[in-house]
Design an enzyme around this catalytic site. Sequence first.
Site, short mmCIF file in Angstrom:
data_model
loop_
_atom_site.label_atom_id
_atom_site.label_comp_id
_atom_site.label_asym_id
_atom_site.label_seq_id
_atom_site.Cartn_x
_atom_site.Cartn_y
_atom_site.Cartn_z
N CYS A 123 -2.41 -0.68 0.24
CA CYS A 123 -1.05 -0.60 0.80
C CYS A 123 -0.09 -0.83 -0.36
O CYS A 123 0.47 -1.91 -0.52
CB CYS A 123 -0.84 -1.64 1.90
SG CYS A 123 -2.10 -1.60 3.19
N ALA A 124 0.09 0.18 -1.20
CA ALA A 124 0.62 -0.01 -2.55
C ALA A 124 2.14 -0.05 -2.64
O ALA A 124 2.68 -0.76 -3.49
CB ALA A 124 0.09 1.09 -3.47
N ALA A 125 2.85 0.74 -1.83
CA ALA A 125 4.30 0.82 -1.99
C ALA A 125 4.95 -0.55 -1.77
O ALA A 125 4.46 -1.34 -0.96
CB ALA A 125 4.88 1.84 -1.01
N GLY A 129 5.14 -0.60 -5.18
CA GLY A 129 4.45 -0.33 -6.43
C GLY A 129 4.47 -1.41 -7.48
O GLY A 129 3.91 -1.22 -8.55
N SER A 130 5.06 -2.56 -7.21
CA SER A 130 5.12 -3.62 -8.23
C SER A 130 3.73 -4.17 -8.54
O SER A 130 3.40 -4.43 -9.71
CB SER A 130 6.06 -4.74 -7.76
OG SER A 130 5.67 -5.23 -6.49
N LYS A 131 2.90 -4.34 -7.51
CA LYS A 131 1.53 -4.83 -7.75
C LYS A 131 0.68 -3.75 -8.40
O LYS A 131 -0.17 -4.05 -9.24
CB LYS A 131 0.90 -5.30 -6.44
CG LYS A 131 1.59 -6.50 -5.80
CD LYS A 131 0.88 -6.92 -4.54
CE LYS A 131 1.61 -8.06 -3.85
NZ LYS A 131 2.93 -7.64 -3.32
N ASP A 152 -0.59 4.68 0.18
CA ASP A 152 0.36 4.16 1.17
C ASP A 152 0.43 5.13 2.34
O ASP A 152 0.22 6.34 2.19
CB ASP A 152 1.75 3.97 0.58
CG ASP A 152 2.58 2.99 1.41
OD1 ASP A 152 2.41 1.77 1.23
OD2 ASP A 152 3.36 3.45 2.27
N ASP A 188 -3.02 -5.86 0.23
CA ASP A 188 -1.77 -6.55 0.53
C ASP A 188 -1.22 -5.91 1.80
O ASP A 188 -0.39 -5.01 1.74
CB ASP A 188 -0.79 -6.42 -0.64
CG ASP A 188 0.45 -7.27 -0.45
OD1 ASP A 188 0.31 -8.46 -0.13
OD2 ASP A 188 1.56 -6.73 -0.61
N CYS A 218 2.58 -11.59 2.99
CA CYS A 218 3.78 -12.40 2.75
C CYS A 218 4.20 -13.05 4.06
O CYS A 218 5.38 -13.09 4.40
CB CYS A 218 4.90 -11.55 2.16
SG CYS A 218 5.31 -10.10 3.15
#
Length: 817
Positions: free
Chosen positions: A181-183, A185-187, A213, A272, A325
């Site tokens: 679940c990438a967007a 994109g910071s990780k 994503d 994530d 989070c």
Amino acid sequence: MGGRRTQRKHFRDGREDTWKNNKSDTQQPNADLHWQPFAVENAAFNEYYKEQGIVRPEEWDSFIDCLRKPLPAAFRINSSSQFCKDLKSQLEDNFTKSLQAEGTDGNEAEGIKSLPWYPDNFAWQSSFSRMQLRKNKKLERFHEFLKQENEIGNITRQEAVSMVPPLFLDVHRDHFVIDMCAAPGSKTFQLLEMIHKGAEVGALPNGMVVANDVDVQRCNLLIHQTKRMCTSNLVVTNHEAQHFPSCHLKKNLVNGSESGMSQLLFDRVLCDVPCSGDGTLRKAPDIWRKWSVGMANGVHCLQLQIAMRGLALLKSGGRMVYSTCSMNPVENEAVVSEILRRCGDSVELVDVSSELPQLIRRPGLKTWKIRDKGVWLASHKDACKHGRSGIVPSMFPSGQAHSDASDDTNDKPTTITDEVEDGKSDNNGDVDAAADVFVAVVSSLPLERCMRFVPHDQNTGAFFVAVFHKISQLPACLASTHFAVQTKSNKQSREREYDSDEKVKQEENKDANGMDITNVEATPNTDVLEGEHKDINGSNEEVTVDEDCNPSKKLRVQSPNKPKSRADKANDKRKLQIQGKWYGVDPVVFFKDDAILTGIKEFYGIKESFPFYHHLITRNSDTNHVKRIYYISESVKNVVELNFSAGEQLKITSIGLKMFERQTSREGIATACVFRISSEGLPLLLPHMTKQIASAPPVDFKHLLKYKSIKFQDLVNDVFREKVSSLSLGCCVVILNQGNECLSDPPVVDKSTIAIGCWKGRSSLSVMVTAIDCQELLARLLVRFDAKIESLPDVNCEEADDARVKEDSETVTTSVD
């Protein structure tokens, strides 16, 4: 007709502009025209988390006070950036001292500091919120620094606790990694830094990153973020994470695979997952008024599905990090507990308490309670008695039952359900009165190995992280039928939570986007003509997101498809042939035009040692009209070949590094090579070039960055002028001669080499770099060579501004050609 005439007359007469402020109203002292901040209070939130005990009672006031304060801004230096050491020195020697001296609001202690737990001091946090950075004049210079460096890619603005999950993945250069679940994109950017860490100039790591994503629009944001990394080891896909394709060959094709791969499995998996997002309250205070228990209950099954799919894609011996989070144990410990219960001895929860010792963390909870619509539920049986179809067994802790009651209890533990049956609840069915005899079930699983981060420990947001190690293959009994039942009941509960107005609004949003998301585990015979797919229970979901995390999914109501005419079907078939298998996504095509490739290789003098052929792709099936050519690493090439052999199961929205771009001269000059080197691909290709390179002294290099275009006669250095004149017309590379002396031909390239792409015309040399990159590079040079450059005279270029080249400012879209 009469109604239309009346309407036209109505518009001719004009209407009062209700959005325009009335001056007489603004002068009234009692007029409430000011924006009111969000109320940072929610009684249900307080009651729920006090009962869960995520912090001790004596800490509650500190915890809640911290949640009500704005979140400090944090950012991370890109460790693979050429100027990472310069940036760190600038922060340590310049901004740290100046911001502490100036202070804000009378607090001289405020400023910036490096995060002690992040490796090599590459992560920093300021004492200022994002609002302060935007509004405070004293912070204007620092804010401009953050914006510019973030746009270029030298830093990434990211919440501090959001940086934690990738650090526990233990990524190496040869690892295949997937961010499910990438967007935004910071990780993913962090993972790419880890893959490229310690790479030699012009060399590529053996590993790669797949960033996935569910939302195609968020994929565009993801592409924009990761584009700054300039990597050929990245693939961006658009799938539902819980249905991410296996991408494996049939048994009769395994031996004939060109890549030698039979299935795409990963050494590291980052989950994530989408969540309720209440850990971001400091950054998104509107969550205070929206928060409810149902937000977490509604995404539990989806989170469990994604995590189980991640483990299925993980190699034996690999590591997976699950994170949210959210502070809610239903989304955290409950998911981890169910994963361990299902997987048995094939998966273990890793104890990482000795890693990153300066990072303050708290152990996971061993017991928690489930609440739904004002009722505390002791067990799934209790939920069924209360008609709570959205509550599933995996939400509850499993293990030995314990009671705080001083009197002896029977073998059967007393539950809230027992009290209700005894008539001790009120008329409304509220069982809070029986909370004193509530039997807490303490999990027998090692959930204390999970990590929970709370805001007041290190002035951050809240986060949850769990690390899994896959010992062996998962049990064969992990079928999807059990999840189908859970997700169906979960879907029904969520449907009741959204009223008709919300559904209409979501339907309008869908129409405005023009396309639904295609997320289906594809098979070689699947023809996707419509960007539309339902999950295993027929429900459709959309994702609402925050810049640093994956928030909750919402139910989206879709209207039935209208029947298509014969012309529409023919048009769809034609698009399928042109675009490839996936609707709305350009195909991935290996570029095999030998004449063009040989011309490029000879024009730039590319060495034989550089893996050139079979590593270039395009997103246009018509090779005669290719605009851009992308370079992919060996690992990505293997995945592309596997995907072709498996029937294009992966829906690839972005892949590789833009290396060459078709360029035509405004002067109408015919050049030997119509493809120029892109700014993104230059660092990789430059060490392998032997032609079209010129070394410039600092003064001429500065003039190129400043004026963008300079005539040959205005170049200061004679040797540089002669070298440029001898180059072929078209694209060339200018390298900064940092020693202000002639270098070898071709120049020796190392990590300190600073180079820019240029275009040589008949009488001038023009820079092919964006304005913001020129500005940043010029600022860096002034720091390094301040005395040398500033002491040299400027060149007189009256017409320099009129000779600028069109900036390379490509917008990020799914269709890249």
